[in-house]
Design a protein around this motif. Structure first.
Motif, PDB file in Angstrom:
ATOM      1  N   MET A  15      47.082  26.428  92.718  1.00 46.85           N
ATOM      2  CA  MET A  15      46.456  27.709  92.351  1.00 46.85           C
ATOM      3  C   MET A  15      45.691  27.515  91.055  1.00 46.85           C
ATOM      4  O   MET A  15      46.010  26.628  90.266  1.00 46.85           O
ATOM      5  CB  MET A  15      47.528  28.772  92.093  1.00 46.85           C
ATOM      6  N   ASN A  16      44.737  28.396  90.791  1.00 46.39           N
ATOM      7  CA  ASN A  16      44.133  28.433  89.466  1.00 46.39           C
ATOM      8  C   ASN A  16      45.139  29.042  88.495  1.00 46.39           C
ATOM      9  O   ASN A  16      45.925  29.916  88.880  1.00 46.39           O
ATOM     10  CB  ASN A  16      42.873  29.307  89.470  1.00 46.39           C
ATOM     11  N   GLN A  17      45.092  28.596  87.236  1.00 49.74           N
ATOM     12  CA  GLN A  17      46.037  29.138  86.251  1.00 49.74           C
ATOM     13  C   GLN A  17      45.924  30.656  86.132  1.00 49.74           C
ATOM     14  O   GLN A  17      46.928  31.357  85.997  1.00 49.74           O
ATOM     15  CB  GLN A  17      45.794  28.488  84.884  1.00 49.74           C
ATOM     16  N   GLY A  18      44.688  31.183  86.188  1.00 47.40           N
ATOM     17  CA  GLY A  18      44.499  32.632  86.047  1.00 47.40           C
ATOM     18  C   GLY A  18      45.250  33.388  87.133  1.00 47.40           C
ATOM     19  O   GLY A  18      46.033  34.303  86.852  1.00 47.40           O
ATOM     20  N   GLY A  19      45.030  32.984  88.393  1.00 48.81           N
ATOM     21  CA  GLY A  19      45.686  33.656  89.519  1.00 48.81           C
ATOM     22  C   GLY A  19      47.204  33.522  89.442  1.00 48.81           C
ATOM     23  O   GLY A  19      47.944  34.463  89.737  1.00 48.81           O
ATOM     24  N   PHE A  20      47.657  32.359  89.022  1.00 46.84           N
ATOM     25  CA  PHE A  20      49.091  32.089  88.917  1.00 46.84           C
ATOM     26  C   PHE A  20      49.735  33.018  87.884  1.00 46.84           C
ATOM     27  O   PHE A  20      50.734  33.686  88.159  1.00 46.84           O
ATOM     28  CB  PHE A  20      49.266  30.616  88.522  1.00 46.84           C
ATOM     29  N   LEU A  21      49.140  33.103  86.708  1.00 49.55           N
ATOM     30  CA  LEU A  21      49.733  33.921  85.640  1.00 49.55           C
ATOM     31  C   LEU A  21      49.660  35.415  85.974  1.00 49.55           C
ATOM     32  O   LEU A  21      50.606  36.167  85.713  1.00 49.55           O
ATOM     33  CB  LEU A  21      49.045  33.646  84.304  1.00 49.55           C
ATOM     34  N   LEU A  22      48.549  35.834  86.559  1.00 50.44           N
ATOM     35  CA  LEU A  22      48.420  37.253  86.909  1.00 50.44           C
ATOM     36  C   LEU A  22      49.454  37.629  87.977  1.00 50.44           C
ATOM     37  O   LEU A  22      50.091  38.678  87.895  1.00 50.44           O
ATOM     38  CB  LEU A  22      47.000  37.565  87.401  1.00 50.44           C
ATOM     39  N   ALA A  23      49.646  36.742  88.953  1.00 51.21           N
ATOM     40  CA  ALA A  23      50.622  37.027  90.017  1.00 51.21           C
ATOM     41  C   ALA A  23      52.039  37.106  89.458  1.00 51.21           C
ATOM     42  O   ALA A  23      52.892  37.818  89.999  1.00 51.21           O
ATOM     43  CB  ALA A  23      50.537  35.949  91.103  1.00 51.21           C
ATOM     44  N   LEU A  24      52.309  36.382  88.376  1.00 51.06           N
ATOM     45  CA  LEU A  24      53.650  36.425  87.787  1.00 51.06           C
ATOM     46  C   LEU A  24      53.825  37.604  86.834  1.00 51.06           C
ATOM     47  O   LEU A  24      54.884  37.759  86.232  1.00 51.06           O
ATOM     48  CB  LEU A  24      53.933  35.122  87.038  1.00 51.06           C
ATOM     49  N   GLY A  25      52.770  38.416  86.651  1.00 52.88           N
ATOM     50  CA  GLY A  25      52.917  39.626  85.841  1.00 52.88           C
ATOM     51  C   GLY A  25      52.389  39.498  84.420  1.00 52.88           C
ATOM     52  O   GLY A  25      52.884  40.157  83.503  1.00 52.88           O
ATOM     53  N   LEU A  26      51.341  38.678  84.228  1.00 53.66           N
ATOM     54  CA  LEU A  26      50.775  38.497  82.882  1.00 53.66           C
ATOM     55  C   LEU A  26      50.393  39.817  82.215  1.00 53.66           C
ATOM     56  O   LEU A  26      50.740  40.062  81.054  1.00 53.66           O
ATOM     57  CB  LEU A  26      49.535  37.575  82.968  1.00 53.66           C
ATOM     58  N   LEU A  27      49.708  40.686  82.967  1.00 51.45           N
ATOM     59  CA  LEU A  27      49.219  41.924  82.351  1.00 51.45           C
ATOM     60  C   LEU A  27      50.369  42.845  81.969  1.00 51.45           C
ATOM     61  O   LEU A  27      50.377  43.448  80.890  1.00 51.45           O
ATOM     62  CB  LEU A  27      48.235  42.639  83.283  1.00 51.45           C
ATOM     63  N   GLU A  28      51.364  42.935  82.857  1.00 55.67           N
ATOM     64  CA  GLU A  28      52.518  43.800  82.582  1.00 55.67           C
ATOM     65  C   GLU A  28      53.271  43.305  81.341  1.00 55.67           C
ATOM     66  O   GLU A  28      53.645  44.078  80.460  1.00 55.67           O
ATOM     67  CB  GLU A  28      53.474  43.807  83.786  1.00 55.67           C
ATOM     68  N   ARG A  29      53.482  41.978  81.259  1.00 49.13           N
ATOM     69  CA  ARG A  29      54.227  41.443  80.112  1.00 49.13           C
ATOM     70  C   ARG A  29      53.425  41.570  78.825  1.00 49.13           C
ATOM     71  O   ARG A  29      53.979  41.813  77.753  1.00 49.13           O
ATOM     72  CB  ARG A  29      54.629  39.991  80.351  1.00 49.13           C
ATOM     73  N   ALA A  30      52.099  41.421  78.942  1.00 47.11           N
ATOM     74  CA  ALA A  30      51.252  41.591  77.760  1.00 47.11           C
ATOM     75  C   ALA A  30      51.358  43.034  77.284  1.00 47.11           C
ATOM     76  O   ALA A  30      51.437  43.311  76.079  1.00 47.11           O
ATOM     77  CB  ALA A  30      49.798  41.246  78.091  1.00 47.11           C
ATOM     78  N   GLY A  31      51.388  43.973  78.240  1.00 47.04           N
ATOM     79  CA  GLY A  31      51.513  45.393  77.912  1.00 47.04           C
ATOM     80  C   GLY A  31      52.811  45.671  77.176  1.00 47.04           C
ATOM     81  O   GLY A  31      52.819  46.339  76.133  1.00 47.04           O
ATOM     82  N   SER A  32      53.925  45.124  77.662  1.00 50.06           N
ATOM     83  CA  SER A  32      55.186  45.422  76.965  1.00 50.06           C
ATOM     84  C   SER A  32      55.257  44.702  75.624  1.00 50.06           C
ATOM     85  O   SER A  32      55.814  45.233  74.659  1.00 50.06           O
ATOM     86  CB  SER A  32      56.434  45.141  77.809  1.00 50.06           C
ATOM     87  N   LEU A  33      54.649  43.519  75.539  1.00 58.48           N
ATOM     88  CA  LEU A  33      54.659  42.804  74.252  1.00 58.48           C
ATOM     89  C   LEU A  33      53.866  43.582  73.198  1.00 58.48           C
ATOM     90  O   LEU A  33      54.233  43.623  72.022  1.00 58.48           O
ATOM     91  CB  LEU A  33      54.040  41.407  74.454  1.00 58.48           C
TER      92      LEU A  33
END
Ligand code: SAH
Length: 359
Positions: free
Chosen positions: A284-302
């Motif tokens: 996978m591309n790193q972008g797709g991989f991180l987004l699928a694992l919840g990058l945006l949600e975790r960034a939001g809570s951080l």
């Protein structure tokens, strides 16, 4: 070396620049971070290591929650990725954290010393090794970020006499220069049509490490994640590069003082892993991989409740890790997942099934 024994291969030049005991780049310095020569994903934001931690928990569950997991990282740099992943594992999967041991495989004494500091308060007991073969057998969850790009490659250049190995020599002016040597490469192993001057890169050292990892996963079961910049399919191109103080430099200009790397051929790595019988998922591309694992949600809570400056900084890190523009990592970096047993682990299981190869 060249004066004594004649031109050397790109692989020998590469190895000496990075690993020479006295002058090698990784032996003499800490190259990471804003003050160093380059910045890697774990040094950009804790989000990266935390999401790797989440992936490792998913992998552990998919494999049936085995006790006594060996959490192995090869080429841990400053130890940041291992520290961030362990924090998440300890919080979200205490059963995994309590019975696991961590194993850091590192060839640089200088970086090992930094890793020991970073991991002084680690939740999972850490052990250091200089080769992955020194880690005792046992169920394995392994990861490496920007390791393979630092392992040497050989280059072959298309000359009037066919493909010849590219060598490093000393020119008449006393400066290092490339020349074509005698060794050649089997044409049947080369992709499609080549034009004059085309360069083909092979990396037996990378394939050997990949084969070792895959054999371990077959023997002990487990999953490995390989993250690096590179291409999905083998092809022609000169990807050897030197970086110093966050800028490109000439690859022959200052041996031992620049980071020397090349793009990783993920097709070759996948083939090497499949040859050992491991299950190989399409990268996978790193972008797709991180987004699928919840990058945006975790960034939001951080960022929740933090100052606008901190929130802005988090947004910038997200862009850098997953964005697809110039200088961003989302498309350039790929994530390869291989397993011993035939398990399905998110987010790779949302793609086509695993194959014996990547062709
Ligand atoms: N993973 C880290 C560091 C990447 S740089 C990060 O993402 O920040 C490459 C790392 O691999 C360094 O720690 C370097 O010392 C290590 N390394 C290079 N060759 C190695 C080898 N053959 N075995 C183990 N580690 C190696």
């Amino acid at each position: 070396m060249i004066a004594a024994a004649g031109p050397i291969s790109v692989a020998d030049y590469f190895s000496a620049c990075l690993g020479d005991p006295e002058f090698g780049y990784y032996r003499t310095r800490d190259p990471f971070g804003a003050a160093g020569d380059f910045t890697t994903a774990p040094e950009i934001s804790q989000l990266f290591g935390e999401l790797i931690g989440i992936f490792l928990i998913e992998a552990w569950k998919a494999h049936g929650r085995p006790a006594g997991t060996r959490l192995v990282e090869i080429g841990p740099g400053r130890g940041t990725l291992m520290a961030d992943a362990q924090r998440v594992i300890d919080r979200l999967a205490p059963e995994l954290a309590q019975s696991a041991t961590a194993h850091l495989v590192e060839t640089s004494e200088k970086l090992e010393a930094i890793q020991r500091e970073t991991l002084a308060g680690a939740q999972i007991k850490c052990h250091w090794h200089t080769a992955v073969t020194d880690v005792a057998d046992g169920f394995t969850l392994l990861f490496c970020n920007e390791l393979f790009d630092a392992l040497p490659i050989r280059q072959f250049v298309n000359t009037e006499d066919g493909f010849r190995e590219r060598l490093v020599t000393v020119g008449d002016d006393g400066a290092l220069a490339f020349c074509a040597g005698a060794a050649t490469i089997d044409r049947d192993t080369l992709p499609g049509h080549a034009v004059a001057g085309d360069i083909f890169e092979i990396a037996p050292a990378r394939e050997a490490v990949m084969a070792e990892i895959a054999a371990r996963l077959r023997r002990c079961d487990g999953t490995a994640l390989v993250i690096d910049y590179g291409h999905l399919e083998s092809g022609y191109g000169d990807t050897l590069q030197a970086v110093r103080k966050q800028e490109y430099a000439g690859v022959l200009d200052a041996p031992g003082e620049c980071d020397l790397t090349s793009h990783v051929d993920f097709q070759a790595l996948g083939t090497a892993a499949a040859a050992e019988g491991a299950k190989v998922w399409p990268p996978m591309n790193q972008g797709g991989f991180l987004l699928a694992l919840g990058l945006l949600e975790r960034a939001g809570s951080l960022g929740a409740g933090k100052s606008p400056d901190v929130q802005q900084e988090i947004r910038r890190s997200v862009e850098r890790l997953a964005g697809t523009g110039q200088g961003q990592m989302g498309n350039l970096f790929k994530v390869l997942c291989i397993s011993g047993a035939d398990v399905a682990i998110a987010p790779f299981n949302s793609l086509a099934g695993p194959s014996g190869g990547l062709s």
